[in-house]
Design a protein around this motif. Structure first.
Motif, short mmCIF file in Angstrom:
data_model
loop_
_atom_site.label_atom_id
_atom_site.label_comp_id
_atom_site.label_asym_id
_atom_site.label_seq_id
_atom_site.Cartn_x
_atom_site.Cartn_y
_atom_site.Cartn_z
N ILE A 174 0.77 -0.89 -0.06
CA ILE A 174 -0.14 0.00 -0.06
C ILE A 174 0.84 1.14 0.03
O ILE A 174 0.39 2.01 -0.49
N ARG A 195 -2.43 6.39 0.51
CA ARG A 195 -2.86 5.68 -0.77
C ARG A 195 -4.12 4.81 0.04
O ARG A 195 -5.00 4.22 0.32
N GLU A 201 -2.60 -5.02 -3.88
CA GLU A 201 -3.61 -3.87 -2.48
C GLU A 201 -4.83 -4.21 -1.98
O GLU A 201 -4.83 -4.09 -0.41
N GLU A 242 -7.09 6.70 0.63
CA GLU A 242 -8.02 6.62 -0.50
C GLU A 242 -8.55 4.77 -0.71
O GLU A 242 -9.16 4.84 -1.07
#
Length: 156
Positions: free
Chosen positions: A60, A65, A88, A68
């Motif tokens: 990640i 991130r 991810e 997000e």
């Protein structure tokens, strides 16, 4: 994050004793406060673990991130928009699983402390817990004791 954790933490499942109410001793109050401090330290430790999992995750790559992914999680269109990879997804799910287990982990930790007669004991927990619910002055005394114990432990 953990305000909800403490809000949901209720150990009132322990049976209340029906014996006549005795005054809570300073020693009993100190034991109760010690459990509160130990639980708070445990939560801090687990929160740090979660933070480290997020910030040091190689897939990640950091908090931005992570946030997000969190915002898009479960919405296929948003996941596609942020180009969420399979790797991810797996990494985020592992973090989410850890996070989801934290509340139960804290409950189990505190319950074990309460059940341990050397630390507190169920009867003492019930006695003090019942007393602080009915006596705002005793609750305030407990809160002050907890704050003092935290200051001593932190060395502040």
């Amino acid at each position: 994050m953990f305000l909800l954790l403490f809000g949901g933490l209720s150990l009132s499942g322990f049976s209340q004793e029906t014996a006549p109410k005795e005054a809570v001793t300073d020693e009993e109050l100190k034991k109760f406060a010690t459990v509160e401090v130990m639980t708070s330290e445990y939560v801090d430790k687990k929160t740090l673990e979660l933070r480290e999992m997020i910030l040091n995750n190689e897939v990640i790559e950091g908090g931005a991130r992570y946030n997000e992914i969190k915002a898009a999680w479960g919405d296929a269109a948003k996941e596609a928009e942020i180009k969420l990879t399979a790797e991810e997804k797996i990494a985020y799910q592992a973090i989410k699983d850890f996070q989801d287990s934290l509340q139960q982990s804290v409950i189990d930790f505190k319950t074990d402390l309460i059940k341990d007669d050397a630390v507190l004991g169920v009867s003492t927990y019930n006695k003090v817990n019942g007393a602080i619910k009915g006596d705002p002055a005793l609750k305030e005394k407990l809160d002050q004791l907890v704050a003092e114990m935290k200051v001593k432990k932190d060395g502040v």
